[in-house]
Scaffold this motif. Structure first.
Motif, PDB file in Angstrom:
ATOM      1  N   GLY B  75       0.984  -1.130   0.036  1.00  0.00           N
ATOM      2  CA  GLY B  75       0.043  -0.058  -0.083  1.00  0.00           C
ATOM      3  C   GLY B  75       1.039   1.197   0.124  1.00  0.00           C
ATOM      4  O   GLY B  75       0.568   2.216  -0.568  1.00  0.00           O
ATOM      5  N   ARG B  76       1.922   1.231   0.887  1.00  0.00           N
ATOM      6  CA  ARG B  76       2.804   2.436   0.912  1.00  0.00           C
ATOM      7  C   ARG B  76       3.477   2.742  -0.406  1.00  0.00           C
ATOM      8  O   ARG B  76       3.610   3.737  -0.822  1.00  0.00           O
ATOM      9  N   ALA B  77       3.865   1.327  -0.910  1.00  0.00           N
ATOM     10  CA  ALA B  77       4.489   1.421  -2.385  1.00  0.00           C
ATOM     11  C   ALA B  77       3.584   2.171  -3.619  1.00  0.00           C
ATOM     12  O   ALA B  77       4.046   2.817  -4.099  1.00  0.00           O
ATOM     13  N   ALA B  78       2.285   1.852  -3.292  1.00  0.00           N
ATOM     14  CA  ALA B  78       1.446   2.287  -4.229  1.00  0.00           C
ATOM     15  C   ALA B  78       1.255   3.799  -4.175  1.00  0.00           C
ATOM     16  O   ALA B  78       1.078   4.674  -5.071  1.00  0.00           O
ATOM     17  N   ILE B  79       1.234   4.457  -2.987  1.00  0.00           N
ATOM     18  CA  ILE B  79       1.428   5.548  -2.666  1.00  0.00           C
ATOM     19  C   ILE B  79       2.493   6.314  -3.264  1.00  0.00           C
ATOM     20  O   ILE B  79       2.399   7.511  -3.952  1.00  0.00           O
ATOM     21  N   ARG B  80       3.542   5.777  -3.170  1.00  0.00           N
ATOM     22  CA  ARG B  80       4.853   6.057  -3.740  1.00  0.00           C
ATOM     23  C   ARG B  80       5.034   6.341  -5.095  1.00  0.00           C
ATOM     24  O   ARG B  80       5.420   7.199  -5.860  1.00  0.00           O
TER      25      ARG B  80
END
Ligand SMILES: Nc1ncnc2c1ncn2[C@@H]1O[C@H](COP(=O)(O)OP(=O)(O)O)[C@@H](O)[C@H]1O
Ligand SMILES: [Mg+2]
Lengths: 799, 216
Positions: B75-80
């Motif tokens: 999920g954090r990677a998707a934000i990035r």
């Protein structure tokens, strides 16, 4: 100053324990594999020699009676004349539940009587009831027969053989005063009267009974040695890589030491000493490793040789000083070879110069160009060597040039393949993966070269061994078409045998030969009957039309491959068989494991020119299921020694067993070599680890998870291993071709056809992928669990 | 409200004091904000947290209402690679890719590649002639221009920049900053920019100062 320099040099290893471990382990693995192979070879040879000595006569020269009956008077005459001979009485007898081969020898003069070192008084052996020596299995098979002399177990004898004093043998066989043969002992006094004067009834024969088998195992040993050398080379790649890195990382330190006034010579000497100490340490560790590997593999080798010689190779290992010396020598030599570049660089390093931009891995374009040019040059050089030097040496030079050249060509080839892939890549991740692979290539080159060599060796040697097995068993089928082969001691006995067999066998085919010279070298000229056995089965590799009709009419001769190759005698050529007897070559047949030239003509033709050739050897055709019974019947009827009757089915089974065991050992070494190559990849990946983060961190920051990156890390390594394996296949096949067509022909005189085993390639390909995945597993795991803070440090200014 | 940093606490393992101790900050869509503070005050740390590169030890960060604490690694990677883009002070570029590939990389990774937009960006950032070069052959200013172009190619809603001109000389830095501010204004992205320089801070809409783990 020197003390300070030593402390400084050593401090590097304290800070980099992993590097030190890699260096030592790499060298130890290389030495270990090499010395394991040496140990196995040496042990096998020594065991064979021991067995041969104990059985006596199997290897050395022997005196036999021309008419088959050796008289005591001849023995006495020889001893009086000063001949050092030892009498042997051999026969088959029922001992307990089985018929065994009883060998009676003179305990006083016999070269290697078992029981030495045992608590046995000579009188016990010599005086009734005497003692019987046999290996434990045979002793068990004899059972608890009461009226036999006490049995003594010894591991030095093959199964089925019972050794005893000649007096005991006379009693048991009920043949007082009889002798089978006289063993000629190694140390004879000078000025002996010739045999023809002392005992004209005897003839001296070198019972080269095992020489065929010995030639075949030579090929097995050569095979193992080639393996050992290649594994060693693979290990050296690891050492070269790590040593180079250690030198590069200490460049600044070297420069400081030089600037502080340490002479270049002293520094170079210090580094050489360091290298030597490391090499000796690693060498010792390698010897331990080698010992363990050899001890683990030896039972299989022992089984191989037991099957081959019927001779015992006990599964134990002896530490030989020569072996230790050769292992340490290889370690030191290897370390010097692998570290030479670094030492040279240090010796020539100017005190003042900017830190080298040229990386240890040879990342520069210049190094790449050198490889792209050096590779083909080495391959051409190898071909040139074969052409100029020729022979076995030329063959090995060709092998070396091919392997090294291909290794050098690997990085440019991989680079080209990856570049091609890049132009085809559709997804952004594939594009990055391929670009990244190309960027990492220089750092991984050495490890990949090691993998290439390991895989190519695998394919090459594997193909050779498998082709060998297939050819050889096929050839046995053709060549040993008769179910039984019997050799009698005399012509009279031969005639009796033939007469006795006539109603009992489907066909009795006399095999007679004359010793002669063909094309200027000693050779055997055989005469055979015209029979379907030959027409249907004989392993012809080249022939005229109607070859058998021409031979049967006495108008053609067959020659074996060795003779054909040596003298250029292919169908159509003329061969002088005797003065005034000249025939065209009608065909050439394969004849593996025989060092001598051989020719075959029709039997009547042979008898016309050599009327007195002995008539003692026969091939017997009979239904296969009745062969064993007939063999036993012949033994009972004619009291023939064990080796006088060859049962085709048993020989074939034995040969197959030998090759199965050869396979086990080859496969084990295969896996070990691959393991070493995998280890090389792992160490390279670990060494590259610190340089790896700047490549990975930006991609992570741009939105890829560590898990995905870790997976890609493994994929990267798998792709490289896979591409290397693809390139290794043609190299391995070329290697096999050279082994079969050049090395084998030069070393043994016959050419083996090459067979392809695609399933093995698939298995090997899978293994290479596995090695790549395993090697990357550790770095990938590290990446997977790396805290974000560590990745973020890449972007911090303190970097 | 686009970004909501709510009483965030961050402690690095082994450090006795928290780097950030209850920092709160909000940013509206299209707003530009300068974050100043002494060296070591935790500016970069705060930016990394806002960019979903690292996780908080207390408090919460929300982007468009999405709480980061509810996200896993993926999920954090998707934000990035979605709404947020980041420009570091240096070493932004993927070393094995060319300038052209770097420019498109982030947008392609985020599945929002618009070749025309990338071409336009390359032109405006003066990178046309450099597309086939590798990052290590570029000057610092050129590298930062590529990093900005790559971030803007994604059309992020929030651009985070950590002293993007800190390594450049003043003239080059000013030129790079001007390009960045223009692009941000044009695409309507919000900007959170860490800087040492008063002069630079003055060019942004709003500024906050970070001292010993808290905003002032
Ligand atoms: N990855 C990290 N691991 C441990 N400590 C860190 C890390 N990053 C920063 N720090 C520490 O946290 C504090 C704040 O650092 P940073 O956020 O980089 O400050 P700034 O960007 O304001 O100079 C410093 O004391 C620094 O040493
Ligand atoms: Mg900072």
């Amino acid at each position: 100053m020197i003390a300070a320099a030593v402390t400084a040099l050593l401090s590097h290893w304290r800070r980099q324990p992993g590097q030190l471990a890699t260096l030592i382990l790499g060298l130890a693995l290389a030495t270990g594999l090499w010395s394991a192979v040496q140990a196995i070879n040496a042990e096998a040879r020594a065991s064979y020699a021991r067995a041969a000595a104990q059985l006596g006569g199997d290897a050395g020269p022997v005196l036999k009676a021309r008419d088959g009956t050796l008289r005591l008077a001849d023995y006495v005459a020889l001893r009086r004349a000063g001949w050092q001979v030892s009498p042997v009485l051999e026969g088959r007898m029922r001992l307990g539940r089985e018929t065994l081969r009883l060998v009676g020898v003179d305990g006083m003069s016999w070269p290697s009587m078992p029981g030495q070192g045992m608590t046995l008084a000579p009188a016990d052996v010599l005086l009734p009831p005497g003692r019987l020596f046999a290996n434990p299995e045979t002793v068990a098979r004899i059972g608890a027969e009461a009226d036999l002399p006490p049995r003594i177990e010894t591991t030095g004898l093959p199964d089925g053989v019972v050794l005893t004093d000649i007096g005991t043998a006379e009693r048991l066989l009920n043949r007082p005063g009889a002798l089978s043969r006289l063993l000629v002992l190694p140390d004879q006094p000078e000025g002996l009267p010739p045999l023809a004067e002392v005992a004209p009834a005897l003839e001296l024969t070198d019972r080269g009974r095992q020489s065929d088998a010995a030639r075949l195992t030579d090929s097995f040993h050569l095979n193992l040695t080639a393996f050992g050398l290649l594994s060693f080379a693979v290990g050296l790649f690891i050492v070269h890589g790590t040593a180079g890195l250690a030198f590069e990382q200490r460049r600044a330190m070297f420069r400081t030491l030089r600037a502080l006034g340490l002479p270049a010579r002293t520094l170079t000497l210090l580094i050489l000493t360091e290298l030597l100490v490391l090499a000796l340490l690693a060498g010792l560790l390698g010897l331990v490793l080698g010992y363990l590997v050899a001890a683990a593999l030896l039972p299989d080798v022992a089984a191989t040789l037991r099957g081959l010689y019927g001779a015992p190779v006990d599964g134990g290992l002896t530490l030989r000083p020569a072996w230790i010396a050769s292992g340490l020598g290889m370690a030191v030599g290897g370390a010097l070879l692998a570290g030479a570049q670094g030492v040279l660089r240090v010796a020539r390093m100017p005190i003042l110069s900017a830190p080298g931009l040229l990386a240890w891995s040879g990342a520069s374009a210049r190094a790449r160009r050198l490889m792209a040019l050096g590779g083909p040059a080495l391959i051409l050089g190898g071909l040139g060597a074969l052409w100029l030097v020729g022979g076995l040496a030329g063959g090995f030079l060709l092998l070396g040039g091919l392997l090294l050249g291909a290794a050098l060509l690997l990085p440019p080839l991989l680079g080209a393949l990856l570049a091609l892939g890049q132009t085809r890549a559709r997804s952004v991740i594939a594009e990055w993966l391929l670009a990244d692979l190309r960027a990492q290539l220089p750092g991984l080159s050495l490890a990949l070269m090691a993998l290439l060599l390991a895989l190519a060796t695998n394919i090459g040697v594997g193909t050779m061994v498998a082709s060998f097995r297939l050819t050889f068993t096929g050839w046995l089928d053709q060549r040993l078409a008769s179910e039984l082969y019997v050799t009698t001691a005399t012509d009279t006995e031969g005639a009796q045998l033939a007469a006795w067999l006539a109603p009992r066998a489907d066909a009795v085919l006399p095999i007679r030969h004359a010793e002669t010279d063909l094309a200027g070298a000693p050779a055997r000229l055989y005469g055979i009957a015209d029979h379907a056995t030959y027409r249907d089965n004989w392993p012809l590799i080249d022939a005229d039309a109607e070859v058998w009709d021409r031979v049967a009419r006495g108008q053609g001769v067959l020659v074996n491959e060795q003779l054909a190759r040596r003298a250029g005698l292919w169908p159509g050529a003329m061969l002088d068989l005797a003065p005034g007897w000249r025939l065209p070559v009608a065909g050439v047949y394969s004849d593996y494991g025989n060092p001598l030239g051989q020719a075959i003509v029709d039997l009547p033709a042979l008898l016309r020119h050599n009327p007195d050739v002995p008539n003692r050897r026969f091939g017997i055709r009979i239904a296969p299921d009745r062969a064993a019974a007939l063999a036993e019947a012949i033994r009972r009827q004619f009291d023939l020694p064990d080796d006088a009757i060859i049962e085709q089915s048993r020989l074939k089974a034995q040969s197959l067993a030998i090759f199965e065991n050869t396979f086990v050992v080859t496969a084990a070494l295969n896996v070990l070599t691959l393991g070493v190559a995998g280890f090389a990849i792992l160490t390279s990946l670990l060494t590259l680890w610190t340089m790896r983060l700047p490549h990975v961190a930006p991609v992570w920051a741009l939105g890829m998870t560590r898990r995905a990156l870790a997976r890609i890390e493994v994929l990267r390594s798998v792709v490289l291993a896979g591409l290397t394996a693809l390139l290794a296949l043609p190299l391995g096949l070329i290697l096999a071709k050279v082994l079969l067509d050049v090395i084998n022909v030069e070393a043994f005189g016959w050419r083996l056809p090459m067979f392809l085993f695609p399933l093995d390639w698939l298995r090997l390909f899978a293994l290479a992928l596995l090695a790549g995945a395993l090697a990357a597993a550790l770095p990938a795991r590290r990446l997977r669990h790396l805290p974000p803070a560590a990745l973020l440090r890449v972007f911090a200014h303190e970097r | 409200m686009l970004l909501d940093i709510d009483r965030v606490v961050k402690r690095y393992p082994g450090a006795e004091r928290a780097v950030l101790d209850g920092v709160s900050l909000t940013l509206d869509a299209g707003e530009t904000l300068a974050l100043t503070g002494e060296s070591g005050s935790g500016k970069s740390t705060l930016l990394h947290l806002a960019g979903a590169l690292d996780t908080v030890d207390g408090g919460e960060i929300r982007l468009d209402g999405t709480a980061y604490s509810a996200l896993d690694d993926a999920g954090r990677a998707a934000i990035r690679r979605g709404p947020v883009a980041l420009v570091f002070q240096q070493f932004n570029l993927v070393p094995s890719l060319t300038v052209g590939q770097n420019l498109a990389f982030h947008a392609r990774l985020g599945g929002r590649h618009d070749p025309e937009w990338v071409t336009q960006l390359a032109q405006r950032l003066g990178l046309d002639a450099l597309l086939a070069r590798y990052p290590e052959t570029l000057s610092g200013g050129q590298q930062q221009r590529v990093a900005i172009g790559r971030a803007m190619a994604l059309r992020p809603r929030l651009l985070l920049a950590d002293e993007p001109t800190g390594n450049l000389d003043e003239a080059t830095g000013d030129a790079v900053l001007t390009l960045m501010l223009d692009l941000v204004a044009e695409t309507g992205a919000a900007l959170l920019l860490v800087t040492h320089s008063e002069r630079i801070a003055a060019r942004l809409g709003r500024r906050v100062h970070l001292t010993s783990g808290a905003l002032r």
